[in-house]
Design a protein around this motif. Sequence first.
Motif, PDB file in Angstrom:
ATOM      1  N   ARG A 130     121.488  76.602  33.369  1.00  0.00           N
ATOM      2  CA  ARG A 130     122.720  75.908  33.762  1.00  0.00           C
ATOM      3  C   ARG A 130     122.419  74.738  34.697  1.00  0.00           C
ATOM      4  NH1 ARG A 130     127.514  79.695  35.353  1.00  0.00           N
ATOM      5  NH2 ARG A 130     128.680  78.255  34.053  1.00  0.00           N
ATOM      6  N   LEU A 131     121.403  74.915  35.537  1.00  0.00           N
ATOM      7  CA  LEU A 131     121.001  73.825  36.420  1.00  0.00           C
ATOM      8  C   LEU A 131     120.468  72.642  35.616  1.00  0.00           C
ATOM      9  CD1 LEU A 131     120.776  73.033  39.402  1.00  0.00           C
ATOM     10  CD2 LEU A 131     118.442  73.947  39.392  1.00  0.00           C
ATOM     11  N   GLU A 132     119.758  72.922  34.552  1.00  0.00           N
ATOM     12  CA  GLU A 132     119.262  71.849  33.685  1.00  0.00           C
ATOM     13  C   GLU A 132     120.416  71.091  33.046  1.00  0.00           C
ATOM     14  OE1 GLU A 132     116.718  69.312  31.681  1.00  0.00           O
ATOM     15  OE2 GLU A 132     116.325  70.686  33.345  1.00  0.00           O
ATOM     16  N   VAL A 133     121.476  71.810  32.706  1.00  0.00           N
ATOM     17  CA  VAL A 133     122.667  71.147  32.175  1.00  0.00           C
ATOM     18  C   VAL A 133     123.235  70.182  33.202  1.00  0.00           C
ATOM     19  CG1 VAL A 133     125.038  71.478  31.379  1.00  0.00           C
ATOM     20  CG2 VAL A 133     123.238  73.027  30.620  1.00  0.00           C
ATOM     21  N   LEU A 134     123.268  70.625  34.459  1.00  0.00           N
ATOM     22  CA  LEU A 134     123.759  69.763  35.528  1.00  0.00           C
ATOM     23  C   LEU A 134     122.922  68.491  35.632  1.00  0.00           C
ATOM     24  CD1 LEU A 134     125.518  69.168  38.005  1.00  0.00           C
ATOM     25  CD2 LEU A 134     123.960  70.575  39.367  1.00  0.00           C
ATOM     26  N   ALA A 143     134.270  61.405  34.653  1.00  0.00           N
ATOM     27  CA  ALA A 143     133.236  62.095  35.428  1.00  0.00           C
ATOM     28  C   ALA A 143     133.530  63.587  35.551  1.00  0.00           C
ATOM     29  CB  ALA A 143     133.118  61.452  36.811  1.00  0.00           C
ATOM     30  N   ALA A 144     134.811  63.945  35.694  1.00  0.00           N
ATOM     31  CA  ALA A 144     135.182  65.354  35.865  1.00  0.00           C
ATOM     32  C   ALA A 144     135.020  66.151  34.573  1.00  0.00           C
ATOM     33  CB  ALA A 144     136.623  65.455  36.358  1.00  0.00           C
ATOM     34  N   GLN A 145     134.890  65.478  33.426  1.00  0.00           N
ATOM     35  CA  GLN A 145     134.767  66.180  32.141  1.00  0.00           C
ATOM     36  C   GLN A 145     133.317  66.414  31.735  1.00  0.00           C
ATOM     37  OE1 GLN A 145     137.013  63.206  29.941  1.00  0.00           O
ATOM     38  NE2 GLN A 145     138.703  64.646  29.657  1.00  0.00           N
ATOM     39  N   VAL A 146     132.389  65.678  32.327  1.00  0.00           N
ATOM     40  CA  VAL A 146     131.009  65.700  31.856  1.00  0.00           C
ATOM     41  C   VAL A 146     130.360  67.064  32.048  1.00  0.00           C
ATOM     42  CG1 VAL A 146     128.718  64.686  32.131  1.00  0.00           C
ATOM     43  CG2 VAL A 146     130.737  63.233  32.250  1.00  0.00           C
ATOM     44  N   LEU A 147     130.376  67.584  33.279  1.00  0.00           N
ATOM     45  CA  LEU A 147     129.705  68.858  33.542  1.00  0.00           C
ATOM     46  C   LEU A 147     130.353  70.027  32.804  1.00  0.00           C
ATOM     47  CD1 LEU A 147     127.520  70.441  34.958  1.00  0.00           C
ATOM     48  CD2 LEU A 147     128.987  70.575  36.983  1.00  0.00           C
ATOM     49  N   PRO A 148     131.688  70.187  32.822  1.00  0.00           N
ATOM     50  CA  PRO A 148     132.275  71.317  32.084  1.00  0.00           C
ATOM     51  C   PRO A 148     131.924  71.303  30.596  1.00  0.00           C
ATOM     52  CG  PRO A 148     133.884  70.390  33.588  1.00  0.00           C
ATOM     53  CD  PRO A 148     132.717  69.467  33.594  1.00  0.00           C
ATOM     54  N   ALA A 176     123.736  66.284  32.709  1.00  0.00           N
ATOM     55  CA  ALA A 176     125.067  65.704  32.885  1.00  0.00           C
ATOM     56  C   ALA A 176     125.014  64.548  33.891  1.00  0.00           C
ATOM     57  CB  ALA A 176     126.056  66.770  33.342  1.00  0.00           C
ATOM     58  N   GLN A 177     124.240  64.738  34.965  1.00  0.00           N
ATOM     59  CA  GLN A 177     124.087  63.672  35.949  1.00  0.00           C
ATOM     60  C   GLN A 177     123.398  62.465  35.322  1.00  0.00           C
ATOM     61  OE1 GLN A 177     125.042  63.418  39.336  1.00  0.00           O
ATOM     62  NE2 GLN A 177     126.324  65.148  38.789  1.00  0.00           N
TER      63      GLN A 177
END
Length: 296
Positions: free
Chosen positions: A180-184, A228-233, A187-188
């Motif tokens: 999940r951290l890799e996803v973050l 920006a608020a949609q990218v991580l979810p 996403a960044q």
Amino acid sequence: MTLEDLYRMLCSGHVQAQGVIDTLDVPLVVLDQGFCVGAANPAFLDAFGIERDETIGQNLFGLGNGQWDIADLRTLLADVVPKAAAVIDYRVTHDFPGIGRRTVLVGARRLAPPGGHGKDVLVTFEDVTERDRADAEMDVLLSETRHRMRNLLAVVRALAGQTWTEGRTGEEYRDAFLGRLEVLVRAQDASLAGGSAADLADLVGRTLEPIGADRARVEPGPAVRLAAAQVLPLGLILHELTTNALKHGALSAPGGTVKVIWDVQTAADGATLVLDWREEGARRWRRRPGVASAPA
């Protein structure tokens, strides 16, 4: 020494002094006791867009549109001669004729000729407008960086708290959290590549990249810019679907593949992004429910 020799020496000394002043690239003037300009170097004339005949012999406080006629500056310069004081980096911000609004640091020191105490004052001018602007931009950048770091650490803490622990070993939890951290991170990367927003095709491509192009196919739909608020979810949703496919779905079987397609549906109340995650295995074809994010 004759009077003629003395005159020639004085003339030579004056020429040399003027040459030194003209050579310096720091804008400067020499003022007499009445604050009239006795000398001004080309750097000063160029910096403020004025002619020499408009400057030499004129009172400093009357130059241009009176930009130097500042009560505090008058007092500071008046103290230089009798007190042998110095003006250091006195800040002047003004709309100068021809060059616009500038910020200038003014410095002044009394000239001290050999064997005596001079009454002329050397005044220097340093234009720091661009430096101030760069410093202000850097302050904004540092403030934004601190803000983003706080937000990022808050998201990491939330990911750690939301990663399921029940029935998992420490190693399984570590792998799940790091995934999940890799996803973050991805996403960044997607957000930074597109400013504050991100491109959907780029996000999907980055998320599925570890699977390999032979097992993950992306059929891009309409161009979609994610807030920006949609990218991580959305990145986390794609990650969870990928994890499930690797453990239990098509990617757990040899030859299994996944396909991602999307479309944008427009209605009276706005646009909705519909994303389909399709899994196809060696023996069976599997389709998971579409993932929607609104507004698109």
